[in-house]
Design a protein around this motif. Structure first.
Motif, short mmCIF file in Angstrom:
data_model
loop_
_atom_site.label_atom_id
_atom_site.label_comp_id
_atom_site.label_asym_id
_atom_site.label_seq_id
_atom_site.Cartn_x
_atom_site.Cartn_y
_atom_site.Cartn_z
N GLY A 93 31.93 40.92 27.04
CA GLY A 93 32.93 40.08 27.68
C GLY A 93 32.89 40.29 29.18
O GLY A 93 31.96 40.88 29.73
N GLU A 94 33.94 39.81 29.85
CA GLU A 94 33.98 39.87 31.30
C GLU A 94 34.59 41.18 31.78
O GLU A 94 35.61 41.63 31.24
CB GLU A 94 34.78 38.68 31.86
CG GLU A 94 34.16 37.34 31.55
CD GLU A 94 35.00 36.18 32.05
OE1 GLU A 94 36.06 36.45 32.67
OE2 GLU A 94 34.62 35.02 31.84
N MET A 96 35.91 42.85 35.38
CA MET A 96 36.18 42.50 36.77
C MET A 96 35.38 43.40 37.71
O MET A 96 35.40 44.63 37.61
CB MET A 96 37.68 42.64 37.07
CG MET A 96 38.05 42.20 38.47
SD MET A 96 37.70 40.44 38.77
CE MET A 96 39.05 39.69 37.86
N ASN A 99 37.50 41.03 43.05
CA ASN A 99 38.58 40.06 42.86
C ASN A 99 39.38 39.95 44.14
O ASN A 99 40.20 40.80 44.45
CB ASN A 99 39.48 40.48 41.71
CG ASN A 99 40.55 39.45 41.42
OD1 ASN A 99 40.37 38.27 41.72
ND2 ASN A 99 41.66 39.88 40.84
N LYS A 124 25.80 40.10 26.85
CA LYS A 124 27.17 39.63 26.75
C LYS A 124 28.13 40.37 27.67
O LYS A 124 29.31 40.03 27.74
CB LYS A 124 27.64 39.73 25.30
CG LYS A 124 26.87 38.83 24.33
CD LYS A 124 27.38 38.96 22.91
CE LYS A 124 26.59 38.05 21.97
NZ LYS A 124 27.07 38.17 20.57
N THR A 125 27.63 41.38 28.37
CA THR A 125 28.45 42.08 29.36
C THR A 125 28.35 41.32 30.68
O THR A 125 27.27 41.21 31.26
CB THR A 125 27.97 43.53 29.54
OG1 THR A 125 27.99 44.20 28.28
CG2 THR A 125 28.87 44.27 30.51
N ILE A 126 29.47 40.80 31.14
CA ILE A 126 29.48 39.89 32.30
C ILE A 126 30.36 40.46 33.41
O ILE A 126 31.54 40.75 33.20
CB ILE A 126 30.04 38.50 31.91
CG1 ILE A 126 29.33 37.96 30.67
CG2 ILE A 126 29.94 37.55 33.08
CD1 ILE A 126 27.87 37.69 30.86
N LYS A 128 32.60 39.92 36.48
CA LYS A 128 33.35 38.79 37.02
C LYS A 128 33.59 38.99 38.51
O LYS A 128 34.05 40.05 38.94
CB LYS A 128 34.68 38.61 36.29
CG LYS A 128 35.43 37.36 36.73
CD LYS A 128 36.64 37.07 35.87
CE LYS A 128 37.31 35.77 36.31
NZ LYS A 128 38.49 35.45 35.48
N ASN A 130 35.37 37.12 41.88
CA ASN A 130 36.22 36.08 42.44
C ASN A 130 36.24 36.24 43.96
O ASN A 130 36.84 37.18 44.48
CB ASN A 130 37.63 36.17 41.87
CG ASN A 130 38.58 35.16 42.50
OD1 ASN A 130 38.15 34.18 43.10
ND2 ASN A 130 39.88 35.41 42.37
N ASN A 153 24.23 40.26 34.89
CA ASN A 153 24.84 38.97 34.52
C ASN A 153 26.25 38.89 35.10
O ASN A 153 26.99 39.88 35.10
CB ASN A 153 24.90 38.82 33.00
CG ASN A 153 23.52 38.77 32.38
OD1 ASN A 153 22.53 38.51 33.06
ND2 ASN A 153 23.43 39.02 31.08
N ALA A 154 26.62 37.70 35.57
CA ALA A 154 27.91 37.58 36.24
C ALA A 154 28.47 36.17 36.10
O ALA A 154 27.73 35.21 35.89
CB ALA A 154 27.78 37.95 37.72
N LYS A 155 29.79 36.08 36.25
CA LYS A 155 30.48 34.79 36.35
C LYS A 155 31.23 34.81 37.68
O LYS A 155 31.95 35.75 37.99
CB LYS A 155 31.44 34.59 35.19
CG LYS A 155 32.16 33.25 35.23
CD LYS A 155 32.97 33.02 33.96
CE LYS A 155 32.06 32.66 32.80
NZ LYS A 155 32.82 32.26 31.59
#
Length: 525
Positions: A93-94, A96, A99, A124-126, A128, A130, A153-155
């Protein structure tokens, strides 16, 4: 090593809610000089007049307590020197990593590296990220650089400004084997800024982007860049550059108009009608999802023109339109395939739109390759003759090779009067061949430069050929023209030749025959 993340948020968040084991340290910024952030800790930035920090070389976490989102430039958080953000997580999952929901951030000099050192991590380790209101990268001089690098990997969301303040080179890089999804926000790329997608990396870009002159997008060998949001605003100024290296892939649903595009790898257009500027194609261009009907096309524009060369291949279902620019098809170009598609209208009527080349005004196409364009029917049949459609004035075709055209057609209705210059090379082997010359009631004037007999051929099995009355043909080396029956290879048809004008000796024979005839007539009378 303690787990660490770089977090800038307008409210204090208990560190354990985002990461395990990170202890916190309260750090006050400096109004002169810089306060060193503490490696291995959650750095809680204390509100106050001191805004200047040293990012340091360690792996850190930052929590900003300032909630001023519209603070003037002089009071924004000001960081210098690079730092590493290691999410060190195997969570599916995501997680942080960065941010910023507080004030604007200015980062001066150095690289922010996002990575994941956890050996148990999966795809699947993302991480995050912002960027929030703005993270602005600047330098002090032309020898420095600053920017963001992803090694996991990142969002991503929010606004990044790769400024040219200070004259340095600022960057946004997705590194080897990382997949980054930029979901919303915008990247501003000023002069000397560059966005790089490296070997094995994928950047799925759904946000907006503005690339100013002298900025560069590089899709390197093994990298993939996807512009996958048709609603996003992608603005490329004149002087910006898009480089897709051999083995790289640019997939786009958006136009790329304004930049110079150097495509040694693959350009895949997934939209319904695309525009590209200054396209130097040595790799491949594919566009098989264009809308059916007359609007399904790839439009080439740009003051520098486009060139297909060095083994370039093109596969388009629909048309190539050359609009106020030039297209040169070099002798070493690969296959150019234009595919037919049937369009079904709202009333159920089916119309076939054949693969075609369009010249739409102030357009020049130079053929340096024999039989450069192949048309594919929906039944898979190959046709060596493709259509050429003329709409607009000041069009030109340079015939420096064998050019086979199924139908030369002018389009636009009875109010349109277009023109086309056909410029023949000095080689008699370079000919242009038509199977039809038609009009929808629009008018076309064809001006032939460097005219010679038996260089323009109409292929037909008919016993006679007469040009459509909407066409006018003029030649620089002939006062009067006519179509003369003949063959090209094994094909039957008509050559466009000059009407024969008798030589002086021939005129003497003719006049002598006339005089003799008159004398005989008088004697008999």
């Amino acid at each position: 090593m303690k787990t660490s993340k770089l977090i800038l948020t307008s409210v204090l968040i208990v560190a354990t809610s985002l990461t395990s084991f990170a202890e916190s340290k309260t750090v006050s910024g400096a109004s002169e000089g810089r306060t060193q952030l503490v490696a291995g800790y959650d750095n809680v930035l204390k509100s106050g007049t001191g805004d200047r920090f040293d990012g340091g070389d360690g792996e850190i976490v930052i929590t900003s307590l300032d909630s001023s989102t519209n603070a003037p430039a002089g009071s924004q958080w000001d960081f210098a020197y690079g730092t590493t953000i290691d999410i060190n997580s195997s969570v599916e999952g995501e997680v942080m990593a960065f941010n910023n929901s507080g004030r604007k951030i200015q980062w001066r000099i150095g690289e922010i590296l996002i990575k994941n050192s956890n050996e148990s991590a999966t795809d699947k380790t993302i991480a995050k990220v912002n960027f929030g209101t703005q993270v602005r990268f600047i330098t002090n001089n032309a020898n420095q650089s600053a920017g963001f690098r992803f090694a996991t990997n990142a969002k991503v969301l929010g606004q990044v400004s790769l400024s040219n303040s200070g004259g340095g080179s600022n960057f946004f890089i997705v590194d080897k084997d990382s997949t980054v999804e930029y979901t919303s926000g915008i990247i501003y790329m000023a002069a000397r800024a560059h966005l790089d997608v490296n070997d094995g990396a994928v950047l799925k870009y759904s946000a907006s982007m503005t690339a100013y002159s002298d900025s560069t997008i590089n899709v390197n060998t093994g990298g993939t860049l996807q512009f996958n949001n048709s609603s996003a605003n992608i603005t490329m100024d004149s002087g910006s550059i898009v480089n897709v290296k051999s083995g790289g892939v640019l997939e786009t649903v958006k136009d790329i108009n304004g930049a110079t595009m150097n495509i040694d790898g693959s350009l895949v257009y997934t939209g319904v009608k695309g525009t590209f500027s200054n396209l130097n194609l040595k790799g491949s261009l594919t566009a098989n999802d264009l809308q059916s009907g007359s609007n399904g096309r790839i439009i080439l524009v740009g003051t520098n023109g486009s060139t297909f060369s060095d083994g370039a291949t093109v596969d388009i279902t629909g048309a190539i339109e050359v609009n106020s620019t030039s297209l040169t098809i070099d002798a070493d170009c690969g296959d150019i395939l234009l595919r037919d598609r049937t369009h079904t209208a709202a009333n159920g009527t089916k119309n076939l739109y054949e693969g075609r080349l369009m010249l739409s005004g102030d357009a020049t196409v130079t053929f340096n390759k024999d039989n450069a364009i192949t048309r594919f029917g929906e039944d898979g049949k190959k046709y060596e003759h493709s259509n050429i459609l003329i709409t607009g004035n000041n069009n030109k075709i340079n015939v420096n090779a064998i050019v086979k055209c199924a139908n030369l057609r002018v389009y636009g209705g009875e109010t349109v009067s277009a023109d086309l210059d056909l410029v023949l090379s000095n080689s008699k082997d370079d000919v242009i061949i038509f199977t039809a010359i038609t009009s929808d009631s629009a008018k076309l004037t064809i001006n032939i430069e460097n005219f010679e007999n038996e260089r323009i051929f109409v292929k037909t099995e008919a016993d006679t050929f007469k040009l459509n009355s909407n066409y006018t043909i003029k030649a620089d080396k002939a006062d009067e023209l006519e179509f003369v029956a003949g063959t090209y290879g094994t094909s039957k048809g008509f050559w466009l030749n000059a009407v024969a004008v008798p030589e002086p000796a021939e005129w003497a024979v003719i006049f002598g025959a006339i005089a003799l005839g008159l004398a005989i007539y008088r004697r008999r009378k």
